[in-house]
Design a protein around this motif. Sequence first.
Motif, PDB file in Angstrom:
ATOM      1  N   THR A  55       0.838  -1.197   0.000  1.00 26.35           N
ATOM      2  CA  THR A  55       0.000   0.000   0.000  1.00 26.35           C
ATOM      3  C   THR A  55       0.871   1.245   0.000  1.00 26.35           C
ATOM      4  O   THR A  55       1.849   1.332   0.755  1.00 26.35           O
ATOM      5  N   PHE A  56       0.522   2.193  -0.843  1.00 27.45           N
ATOM      6  CA  PHE A  56       1.241   3.463  -0.929  1.00 27.45           C
ATOM      7  C   PHE A  56       0.331   4.581  -0.420  1.00 27.45           C
ATOM      8  O   PHE A  56      -0.866   4.598  -0.727  1.00 27.45           O
ATOM      9  N   THR A  57       0.896   5.510   0.342  1.00 27.81           N
ATOM     10  CA  THR A  57       0.139   6.632   0.893  1.00 27.81           C
ATOM     11  C   THR A  57       0.642   7.920   0.270  1.00 27.81           C
ATOM     12  O   THR A  57       1.847   8.181   0.259  1.00 27.81           O
ATOM     13  N   ASN A  58      -0.286   8.725  -0.243  1.00 25.27           N
ATOM     14  CA  ASN A  58       0.073   9.984  -0.906  1.00 25.27           C
ATOM     15  C   ASN A  58      -0.170  11.137   0.060  1.00 25.27           C
ATOM     16  O   ASN A  58      -1.264  11.706   0.118  1.00 25.27           O
ATOM     17  N   PHE A  59       0.860  11.497   0.824  1.00 24.11           N
ATOM     18  CA  PHE A  59       0.729  12.583   1.794  1.00 24.11           C
ATOM     19  C   PHE A  59       0.655  13.947   1.115  1.00 24.11           C
ATOM     20  O   PHE A  59       0.192  14.911   1.719  1.00 24.11           O
ATOM     21  N   LEU A  60       1.106  14.033  -0.147  1.00 18.45           N
ATOM     22  CA  LEU A  60       1.052  15.317  -0.846  1.00 18.45           C
ATOM     23  C   LEU A  60      -0.380  15.733  -1.141  1.00 18.45           C
ATOM     24  O   LEU A  60      -0.661  16.918  -1.314  1.00 18.45           O
ATOM     25  N   ARG A  61      -1.301  14.786  -1.227  1.00 15.60           N
ATOM     26  CA  ARG A  61      -2.708  15.084  -1.511  1.00 15.60           C
ATOM     27  C   ARG A  61      -3.592  14.944  -0.275  1.00 15.60           C
ATOM     28  O   ARG A  61      -4.802  14.806  -0.390  1.00 15.60           O
ATOM     29  N   ALA A  62      -2.979  14.972   0.887  1.00  7.62           N
ATOM     30  CA  ALA A  62      -3.749  14.819   2.127  1.00  7.62           C
ATOM     31  C   ALA A  62      -4.605  16.056   2.390  1.00  7.62           C
ATOM     32  O   ALA A  62      -4.187  17.185   2.145  1.00  7.62           O
ATOM     33  N   ASP A  63      -5.798  15.820   2.897  1.00  6.80           N
ATOM     34  CA  ASP A  63      -6.692  16.899   3.329  1.00  6.80           C
ATOM     35  C   ASP A  63      -6.465  17.119   4.819  1.00  6.80           C
ATOM     36  O   ASP A  63      -7.182  16.580   5.658  1.00  6.80           O
ATOM     37  N   TRP A  64      -5.446  17.910   5.145  1.00  6.63           N
ATOM     38  CA  TRP A  64      -5.083  18.085   6.550  1.00  6.63           C
ATOM     39  C   TRP A  64      -6.115  18.877   7.324  1.00  6.63           C
ATOM     40  O   TRP A  64      -6.264  18.679   8.538  1.00  6.63           O
ATOM     41  N   ASP A  65      -6.863  19.771   6.663  1.00  8.62           N
ATOM     42  CA  ASP A  65      -7.933  20.491   7.363  1.00  8.62           C
ATOM     43  C   ASP A  65      -9.024  19.526   7.807  1.00  8.62           C
ATOM     44  O   ASP A  65      -9.515  19.595   8.947  1.00  8.62           O
ATOM     45  N   GLY A  66      -9.413  18.630   6.906  1.00  8.45           N
ATOM     46  CA  GLY A  66     -10.406  17.625   7.273  1.00  8.45           C
ATOM     47  C   GLY A  66      -9.884  16.673   8.332  1.00  8.45           C
ATOM     48  O   GLY A  66     -10.626  16.259   9.231  1.00  8.45           O
ATOM     49  N   PHE A  67      -8.600  16.332   8.242  1.00 10.87           N
ATOM     50  CA  PHE A  67      -7.976  15.463   9.241  1.00 10.87           C
ATOM     51  C   PHE A  67      -8.026  16.103  10.619  1.00 10.87           C
ATOM     52  O   PHE A  67      -8.406  15.462  11.617  1.00 10.87           O
ATOM     53  N   LYS A  68      -7.672  17.385  10.704  1.00  6.22           N
ATOM     54  CA  LYS A  68      -7.676  18.072  11.994  1.00  6.22           C
ATOM     55  C   LYS A  68      -9.095  18.210  12.546  1.00  6.22           C
ATOM     56  O   LYS A  68      -9.327  18.021  13.749  1.00  6.22           O
ATOM     57  N   SER A  69     -10.057  18.525  11.698  1.00  5.94           N
ATOM     58  CA  SER A  69     -11.441  18.686  12.157  1.00  5.94           C
ATOM     59  C   SER A  69     -11.975  17.381  12.730  1.00  5.94           C
ATOM     60  O   SER A  69     -12.629  17.370  13.788  1.00  5.94           O
ATOM     61  N   GLU A  70     -11.708  16.265  12.048  1.00  5.29           N
ATOM     62  CA  GLU A  70     -12.220  14.975  12.533  1.00  5.29           C
ATOM     63  C   GLU A  70     -11.563  14.567  13.836  1.00  5.29           C
ATOM     64  O   GLU A  70     -12.248  14.097  14.764  1.00  5.29           O
ATOM     65  N   THR A  71     -10.246  14.723  13.925  1.00  6.55           N
ATOM     66  CA  THR A  71      -9.567  14.338  15.159  1.00  6.55           C
ATOM     67  C   THR A  71      -9.962  15.235  16.329  1.00  6.55           C
ATOM     68  O   THR A  71     -10.141  14.752  17.456  1.00  6.55           O
ATOM     69  N   GLU A  72     -10.133  16.522  16.086  1.00  4.31           N
ATOM     70  CA  GLU A  72     -10.517  17.424  17.165  1.00  4.31           C
ATOM     71  C   GLU A  72     -11.897  17.063  17.712  1.00  4.31           C
ATOM     72  O   GLU A  72     -12.117  17.051  18.927  1.00  4.31           O
TER      73      GLU A  72
END
Length: 317
Positions: A55-72
């Motif tokens: 499995t390859f993960t593409n961190f360049l296309r990550a939605d970090w705003d959505g990631f932060k909202s969900e974790t918060e």
Amino acid sequence: MPTSGQATSPDVSLASEDLLSKLSWETETTLSSDHLPVIIRLSTSPLTIPAPNKTFTNFLRADWDGFKSETEAAFASLEEQRDPYKEERLFREIVNKAAKHHIPSGRRPTSTPGLPPEAAKLTSQRDALRTNNPTSPDLPLLNNKIEMILRKSQTARWHEYIQTFDHKTKPEKLWRTIRTIDGKKRDPPNPSIRFDGRTYTRPKDQARLFNKHLTAPIKHESSKENRVIKRKLKSLSLETPIQTTPSQVSKAIRKCKSSKACGPDGLNALHLKNLGQHGVAWLTKVFNGSLAKSQIPIIWKKSIVIPLLKPGKPPQD
């Protein structure tokens, strides 16, 4: 060679009698050269090889705003825990779940190189003309046009590829391209490895010996700074353990390199750098609970070690 307006193929192919009935022989007109390729097909069941399950993960296309909202939202809704093991497990589950939702990952698909639309159209015209009239004087002209279009397309793709370089955030892509241009080949796979004069070929034996080698006890070395810290820790009471603060944890996270390498828990520095205040506060609870109860989460005691072959060194050593 053309004979009476028809192209011939002087090539000779040899086959045994039992295969002769299963073979088909034909020439293709796709290449620009007058020396046409010969294709021999054997009617048999195809041999399928499974693709590597990686499995390859593409961190360049990550939605970090959505990631932060969900974790918060997840950390804010958690109930108080007084067990470092449970706190760490909840932290890991929330971050990994949000990463799965907002960071693209999956198996790398196979890619098939294609022709530019203009070149593909001219190629079809050339193939049809070669089939009907192999001596046509227009064939060299069409081949020159196709070659010119392909060169321009390759140049444009190369310029587009170069513009994606960023030596500050992704230097490995630049160095990988430079090594490719220099013609440097990758290191060969390790067919066998020697440990203490003996050669081992089975991957399981190699992994076991690497594990033994890398976890072997080493001679203890100390320093004045370490001794001061050790004396201070011994003088503290478990009733008043050391307490870390969210600001200290945030500062430590900011100092970490933005590594994409994940540990056994599936987390890396990028996950931590994109946490919100609730996420950092929960991680601080894990640290304080671990210090107060002298309990280190089991998964924090594990690591993934990847031995890398040094350039120019024999791979079997």
